[in-house]
Design a protein around this motif. Sequence first.
Motif, PDB file in Angstrom:
ATOM      1  N   GLU A  87       0.660  -1.196  -0.158  1.00 49.63           N
ATOM      2  CA  GLU A  87       0.029   0.024   0.117  1.00 49.63           C
ATOM      3  C   GLU A  87       0.645   1.345   0.079  1.00 49.63           C
ATOM      4  OE1 GLU A  87      -3.803   0.287   2.245  1.00 49.63           O
ATOM      5  OE2 GLU A  87      -2.720  -1.270   3.485  1.00 49.63           O
ATOM      6  N   GLU A  88       0.492   2.319  -0.767  1.00 47.34           N
ATOM      7  CA  GLU A  88       1.180   3.405  -0.471  1.00 47.34           C
ATOM      8  C   GLU A  88       0.203   4.895  -0.670  1.00 47.34           C
ATOM      9  OE1 GLU A  88       3.559   4.235  -4.376  1.00 47.34           O
ATOM     10  OE2 GLU A  88       2.403   2.407  -5.127  1.00 47.34           O
ATOM     11  N   TYR A  89       0.559   5.843   0.081  1.00 45.08           N
ATOM     12  CA  TYR A  89      -0.156   6.989  -0.013  1.00 45.08           C
ATOM     13  C   TYR A  89       0.867   8.084  -0.736  1.00 45.08           C
ATOM     14  CZ  TYR A  89      -3.424   5.067   3.266  1.00 45.08           C
ATOM     15  OH  TYR A  89      -4.177   4.134   3.897  1.00 45.08           O
ATOM     16  N   ARG A  90       0.325   8.844  -1.909  1.00 44.55           N
ATOM     17  CA  ARG A  90       0.964   9.895  -2.381  1.00 44.55           C
ATOM     18  C   ARG A  90       0.416  10.844  -2.964  1.00 44.55           C
ATOM     19  NH1 ARG A  90       2.382   6.811  -8.385  1.00 44.55           N
ATOM     20  NH2 ARG A  90       3.782   5.405  -7.017  1.00 44.55           N
ATOM     21  N   PRO A  91       1.077  12.103  -3.132  1.00 44.07           N
ATOM     22  CA  PRO A  91      -0.015  12.974  -3.519  1.00 44.07           C
ATOM     23  C   PRO A  91      -0.636  13.038  -4.912  1.00 44.07           C
ATOM     24  CG  PRO A  91       2.343  13.929  -3.040  1.00 44.07           C
ATOM     25  CD  PRO A  91       2.368  12.273  -3.036  1.00 44.07           C
ATOM     26  N   TRP A  92      -1.492  13.504  -4.911  1.00 47.93           N
ATOM     27  CA  TRP A  92      -2.778  13.114  -6.056  1.00 47.93           C
ATOM     28  C   TRP A  92      -2.494  14.493  -6.948  1.00 47.93           C
ATOM     29  CZ3 TRP A  92      -4.131  10.007  -9.457  1.00 47.93           C
ATOM     30  CH2 TRP A  92      -5.128  10.075 -10.219  1.00 47.93           C
ATOM     31  N   TYR A  93      -2.337  14.407  -8.390  1.00 47.76           N
ATOM     32  CA  TYR A  93      -2.085  15.663  -9.058  1.00 47.76           C
ATOM     33  C   TYR A  93      -3.231  16.206  -9.809  1.00 47.76           C
ATOM     34  CZ  TYR A  93      -2.766  12.280 -12.999  1.00 47.76           C
ATOM     35  OH  TYR A  93      -3.404  11.223 -13.704  1.00 47.76           O
ATOM     36  N   LYS A  94      -4.405  15.941  -9.403  1.00 48.99           N
ATOM     37  CA  LYS A  94      -5.586  16.497  -9.892  1.00 48.99           C
ATOM     38  C   LYS A  94      -6.332  17.094  -8.756  1.00 48.99           C
ATOM     39  CE  LYS A  94      -6.453  12.961 -13.510  1.00 48.99           C
ATOM     40  NZ  LYS A  94      -7.340  11.970 -14.289  1.00 48.99           N
ATOM     41  N   PRO A  95      -7.020  18.247  -9.032  1.00 43.90           N
ATOM     42  CA  PRO A  95      -7.860  19.073  -8.025  1.00 43.90           C
ATOM     43  C   PRO A  95      -8.794  18.295  -7.519  1.00 43.90           C
ATOM     44  CG  PRO A  95      -8.240  19.734 -10.381  1.00 43.90           C
ATOM     45  CD  PRO A  95      -7.234  18.916 -10.326  1.00 43.90           C
ATOM     46  N   THR A  96      -9.311  17.037  -7.748  1.00 43.35           N
ATOM     47  CA  THR A  96     -10.394  16.381  -7.124  1.00 43.35           C
ATOM     48  C   THR A  96     -10.133  15.746  -5.803  1.00 43.35           C
ATOM     49  OG1 THR A  96      -9.865  14.323  -8.418  1.00 43.35           O
ATOM     50  CG2 THR A  96     -11.572  16.022  -9.452  1.00 43.35           C
ATOM     51  N   HIS A  97      -9.054  15.396  -5.532  1.00 40.72           N
ATOM     52  CA  HIS A  97      -8.351  14.905  -4.440  1.00 40.72           C
ATOM     53  C   HIS A  97      -7.017  15.302  -4.059  1.00 40.72           C
ATOM     54  CE1 HIS A  97     -11.369  11.879  -5.829  1.00 40.72           C
ATOM     55  NE2 HIS A  97     -11.648  11.843  -4.509  1.00 40.72           N
ATOM     56  N   ASP A  98      -6.737  15.085  -2.601  1.00 42.61           N
ATOM     57  CA  ASP A  98      -5.305  15.595  -2.196  1.00 42.61           C
ATOM     58  C   ASP A  98      -4.327  14.605  -2.252  1.00 42.61           C
ATOM     59  OD1 ASP A  98      -6.649  17.983  -1.177  1.00 42.61           O
ATOM     60  OD2 ASP A  98      -7.290  16.940   0.266  1.00 42.61           O
ATOM     61  N   ILE A  99      -4.763  13.186  -1.996  1.00 35.48           N
ATOM     62  CA  ILE A  99      -4.125  11.889  -2.015  1.00 35.48           C
ATOM     63  C   ILE A  99      -4.561  10.772  -2.676  1.00 35.48           C
ATOM     64  CG2 ILE A  99      -3.090  10.369  -0.031  1.00 35.48           C
ATOM     65  CD1 ILE A  99      -3.277  12.614   2.104  1.00 35.48           C
ATOM     66  N   GLN A 100      -3.536  10.047  -3.293  1.00 32.90           N
ATOM     67  CA  GLN A 100      -4.010   8.791  -3.736  1.00 32.90           C
ATOM     68  C   GLN A 100      -3.372   7.746  -3.061  1.00 32.90           C
ATOM     69  OE1 GLN A 100      -1.522   7.554  -7.579  1.00 32.90           O
ATOM     70  NE2 GLN A 100      -3.674   7.002  -8.358  1.00 32.90           N
ATOM     71  N   HIS A 101      -4.414   6.802  -2.640  1.00 36.34           N
ATOM     72  CA  HIS A 101      -3.941   5.421  -1.880  1.00 36.34           C
ATOM     73  C   HIS A 101      -3.992   4.514  -2.865  1.00 36.34           C
ATOM     74  CE1 HIS A 101      -5.646   2.452   1.085  1.00 36.34           C
ATOM     75  NE2 HIS A 101      -4.293   2.258   1.127  1.00 36.34           N
ATOM     76  N   ILE A 102      -2.830   3.851  -3.220  1.00 33.84           N
ATOM     77  CA  ILE A 102      -2.848   2.682  -3.937  1.00 33.84           C
ATOM     78  C   ILE A 102      -2.650   1.656  -3.219  1.00 33.84           C
ATOM     79  CG2 ILE A 102      -1.411   1.877  -6.273  1.00 33.84           C
ATOM     80  CD1 ILE A 102      -0.252   4.845  -6.628  1.00 33.84           C
ATOM     81  N   ILE A 103      -3.394   0.465  -3.615  1.00 32.04           N
ATOM     82  CA  ILE A 103      -3.208  -0.780  -3.181  1.00 32.04           C
ATOM     83  C   ILE A 103      -2.935  -1.817  -4.291  1.00 32.04           C
ATOM     84  CG2 ILE A 103      -4.438  -2.791  -1.756  1.00 32.04           C
ATOM     85  CD1 ILE A 103      -6.392  -0.463  -0.720  1.00 32.04           C
ATOM     86  N   SER A 104      -1.605  -2.223  -4.152  1.00 39.00           N
ATOM     87  CA  SER A 104      -1.126  -3.394  -5.192  1.00 39.00           C
ATOM     88  C   SER A 104      -1.158  -4.488  -4.627  1.00 39.00           C
ATOM     89  CB  SER A 104       0.355  -2.998  -5.638  1.00 39.00           C
ATOM     90  OG  SER A 104       0.476  -1.539  -6.065  1.00 39.00           O
ATOM     91  N   TYR A 105      -1.919  -5.570  -5.496  1.00 41.12           N
ATOM     92  CA  TYR A 105      -1.933  -6.778  -5.283  1.00 41.12           C
ATOM     93  C   TYR A 105      -0.819  -7.552  -6.120  1.00 41.12           C
ATOM     94  CZ  TYR A 105      -6.207  -5.534  -3.228  1.00 41.12           C
ATOM     95  OH  TYR A 105      -7.156  -4.862  -2.251  1.00 41.12           O
ATOM     96  N   CYS A 106       0.279  -8.460  -5.429  1.00 47.18           N
ATOM     97  CA  CYS A 106       1.187  -8.942  -6.259  1.00 47.18           C
ATOM     98  C   CYS A 106       0.977 -10.522  -6.260  1.00 47.18           C
ATOM     99  CB  CYS A 106       2.511  -8.413  -5.713  1.00 47.18           C
ATOM    100  SG  CYS A 106       2.747  -6.709  -5.361  1.00 47.18           S
TER     101      CYS A 106
END
Length: 171
Positions: A87-106
């Motif tokens: 899982e990772e939290y990173r800044p989101w580049y679009k004005p609709t949200h502040d943060i992107q929460h990515i969940i990667s299933y490997c």
Amino acid sequence: MQHLKTHYHPDITSLEGKSIIKRLTTRSIPMQDDHILLMYTARYEDYSLPGGGLDEGEDHITGMLRELREETGALGITNITPFGIYEEYRPWYKPTHDIQHIISYCYTCEVHKELGTASLERYETSNGMKAVWIPIQEAIAHNEHTIATSSKKGMSIERETFLLKHIAKTL
């Protein structure tokens, strides 16, 4: 599936009061002896696991197979096994949200050494992405060098290098 790590981008100091968009992804881990099938991206000078976002309503395995075939042209995909979640939290580049929460299933899997034709998206082609079989330790060393010396590195390199090191240690 085992949770491997939760990573917070250095610019993320708190989730409180932030608007968060969730993105579900899959990552493939195709291995043959000490070689792994990875995507090399010239724009960011890094190696990454084949993978990407799940389509709306798509299950993890279907999405993993689709992304692996699209990015690498992989054929004869078998022995798909859950490996872990990153899982990772990173800044989101679009004005609709502040943060992107990515969940990667490997998932680990086996594929034929010889690849078919990839179907890369336009941005993937323009970023210089290509599928390559590479010794896993060579890919780790390359990514570590990019982290230490390149101004071109992308936000995913920490995830990818962590996963490659974990794969090398585990498999």
